[in-house]
Design an enzyme around this catalytic site. Structure first.
Site, PDB file in Angstrom:
ATOM      1  N   GLN A 232       0.851  -1.191   0.000  1.00  0.00           N
ATOM      2  CA  GLN A 232       0.000   0.000   0.000  1.00  0.00           C
ATOM      3  C   GLN A 232       0.891   1.247   0.000  1.00  0.00           C
ATOM      4  O   GLN A 232       2.073   1.186   0.354  1.00  0.00           O
ATOM      5  CB  GLN A 232      -0.924  -0.055   1.221  1.00  0.00           C
ATOM      6  N   ASN A 234       1.578   3.801   1.748  1.00  0.00           N
ATOM      7  CA  ASN A 234       2.343   4.249   2.903  1.00  0.00           C
ATOM      8  C   ASN A 234       3.530   3.352   3.220  1.00  0.00           C
ATOM      9  O   ASN A 234       4.307   3.670   4.135  1.00  0.00           O
ATOM     10  CB  ASN A 234       1.447   4.317   4.146  1.00  0.00           C
ATOM     11  N   LYS A 235       3.689   2.266   2.495  1.00  0.00           N
ATOM     12  CA  LYS A 235       4.691   1.276   2.868  1.00  0.00           C
ATOM     13  C   LYS A 235       6.062   1.565   2.250  1.00  0.00           C
ATOM     14  O   LYS A 235       6.217   2.410   1.378  1.00  0.00           O
ATOM     15  CB  LYS A 235       4.201  -0.118   2.472  1.00  0.00           C
ATOM     16  N   ASN A 236       7.073   0.808   2.705  1.00  0.00           N
ATOM     17  CA  ASN A 236       8.457   1.097   2.337  1.00  0.00           C
ATOM     18  C   ASN A 236       8.715   0.969   0.846  1.00  0.00           C
ATOM     19  O   ASN A 236       9.575   1.659   0.299  1.00  0.00           O
ATOM     20  CB  ASN A 236       9.408   0.191   3.120  1.00  0.00           C
TER      21      ASN A 236
END
Length: 463
Positions: A232, A234-236
């Site tokens: 998603q 917001n992920k790294n």
């Protein structure tokens, strides 16, 4: 320590996007998307000029997880990866593959994302909350008191990129499973929800029943029976959405692959049907698209670079916070910290104030930081990352047919509540802690500007 001279308000400044992987989007991601579009083959199993992007990503992600942090990827690994359409989908498929259902308990921490809870509910099981330690993650020493003969799975959730003491968690689980084997009880399985910690690493021995790899440093998601990840935004690393399910167990891998699709296993090589030939269960249609797979491959190649940048900025920010006399969130392994660096959390000064005053202080601190756009959260208010902020959990909202709360096999749910106060140590940590996002491409000037705001905040705090 607290500054002893009056401070002037720092000037406003601009920050990079808060999205670690998306901030690095460029020519590689454009080329990846273009490749799939020109092939006119966005479905993962076939198409006019099928490119096999998702299958390649699964192999590459397994190699990445098997690699030493920042090191080369091995050509071979016993890790098996199934890519799915989201992190939530990964959780639901993983719990399904582990056989979780009515009559089962899943132990989970109270600081997570709502999907960690909803996946348990949607699999008709009962979530059992366990308290946290100073990492704000699952406390290994709180586990034994929560385990019962009904316990099917333990779900650690390394939150905001910060690792749990997963090595110790696995030690406790192996001890418990040895006792359960002697008593004729099935083993407790471990599902690592690493949606917020892709690429992080920790020290310990993987394996819930017997050691599955040597003692040492391993990427999170490879310690338990199954690990899941999210792509998603917001992920790294990100493909907008997407998820991965990881296991060393060939039987679990077979179940995951079947259940994420239409429920048929591919035991024949090659399978006669694209979806498999051997019915195993009811599938979920959680397939990742080729566009997601291609973008994820491009991002995976950047993962260690992104992580190194965030960690370096985080370490400098944490050192500054400590120099101000504030206490950063504890690291699971101070000598070899493997956190991803996504968030810098710190406790506000200790106080004898009542709960209402502590809440007001935390909210005021976050609001001040957000005047400069630091994307700060007072952890007590961190929306549905906190168990007591999830209204459907606190009030035990049922699924359409009343499950899981009205199921006779789950009558024991009456033993479990979810209101604030259920997890005293976590509750104290949340009402004392503020965190700021660490963008993945900060300049030295931007870091300095953030530090000036933190110094200004410290000057406003008592204690």
């Amino acid at each position: 320590m607290r500054p002893d001279t009056p401070l002037s308000r720092p000037p406003k400044f601009e920050l990079p996007p808060e999205f670690p992987g998306a901030a690095w989007y460029g020519e590689e991601e454009l080329a990846a998307a273009r490749r799939v579009i020109l092939n006119r083959s966005p479905f993962r199993y076939y198409g006019p000029a099928f490119g096999g992007e998702v299958a390649a990503f699964e192999r590459e992600f397994a190699r990445f997880l098997a690699s030493p942090p920042g090191g080369p990827w091995p050509e071979e690994t016993d890790l098996r990866v199934t890519a799915v359409n989201s992190g939530t989908g990964a959780l639901e498929v993983a719990l399904d593959a582990l056989g979780v259902g009515c009559g089962d308990e899943v132990i989970v921490q109270g600081f997570m994302w709502i999907a960690s809870i909803s996946a348990i509910i949607r699999n008709r099981a009962i979530p059992v909350l366990a308290d946290s330690d100073d990492t704000l993650n699952l406390d290994p020493e709180a586990l034994r008191a929560k385990i019962t003969p009904r316990t099917k799975v333990i779900m650690p959730v390394p939150m905001l990129g910060g690792c749990a003491r997963i090595g110790r968690i696995m030690e406790v689980v192996r001890e418990v499973n040895a006792e359960r084997a002697a008593a004729g009880l099935p083993a407790v399985r471990v599902l690592e929800d690493c949606a917020q910690a892709l690429g992080a690493h920790a020290r310990g021995v993987p394996g819930s029943a017997a050691p599955a790899a040597p003692d040492g440093v391993h990427r999170v998601g490879t310690f338990g029976d199954i690990g899941i990840f999210s792509l998603q935004i917001n992920k790294n690393i990100t493909a907008g959405e997407g998820g991965m399910v990881v296991t060393r167990d060939p039987d679990l891998a077979r179940r995951v692959e079947a259940l994420h699709n239409v429920g048929y296993a591919k035991d024949a090589v090659p399978a006669q049907n694209w979806y498999g030939d051997d019915p195993l269960g009811w599938g979920q249609g959680r397939r990742m698209t080729e566009l997601q797979g291609a973008l994820a491959r491009a991002q995976l190649g950047r993962a260690d670079t992104i992580l190194a940048a965030m960690r370096a900025s985080h370490d400098r920010m944490e050192a500054h916070v400590r120099g101000l006399g504030l206490t950063p969130r504890a690291r699971a392994d101070a000598e070899n910290p493997g956190d991803s660096g996504y968030y810098c959390c710190f406790r506000l000064p200790e106080t004898d104030a009542d709960d209402a005053a502590r809440v007001a202080r935390g909210r005021a601190a976050a609001a001040l930081l957000n005047e400069w756009g630091l994307r700060a959260w007072f952890m007590h208010d961190f929306e549905v990352h906190v168990y007591y902020n999830i209204q459907p959990l606190v009030e035990k909202w049922p699924m359409n047919n009343g499950c899981p709360w009205e199921c006779p096999r789950n009558a024991f749910h009456a033993e479990h509540g979810y209101a604030r106060g259920t997890l005293p140590r976590l509750d104290d940590g949340l009402v004392s802690t503020v965190g700021i996002n660490i963008p993945s491409c900060l300049t030295p000037e931007q870091e300095q500007s953030i530090m000036e705001v933190l110094t200004y905040l410290r000057g406003t705090l008592e204690g």
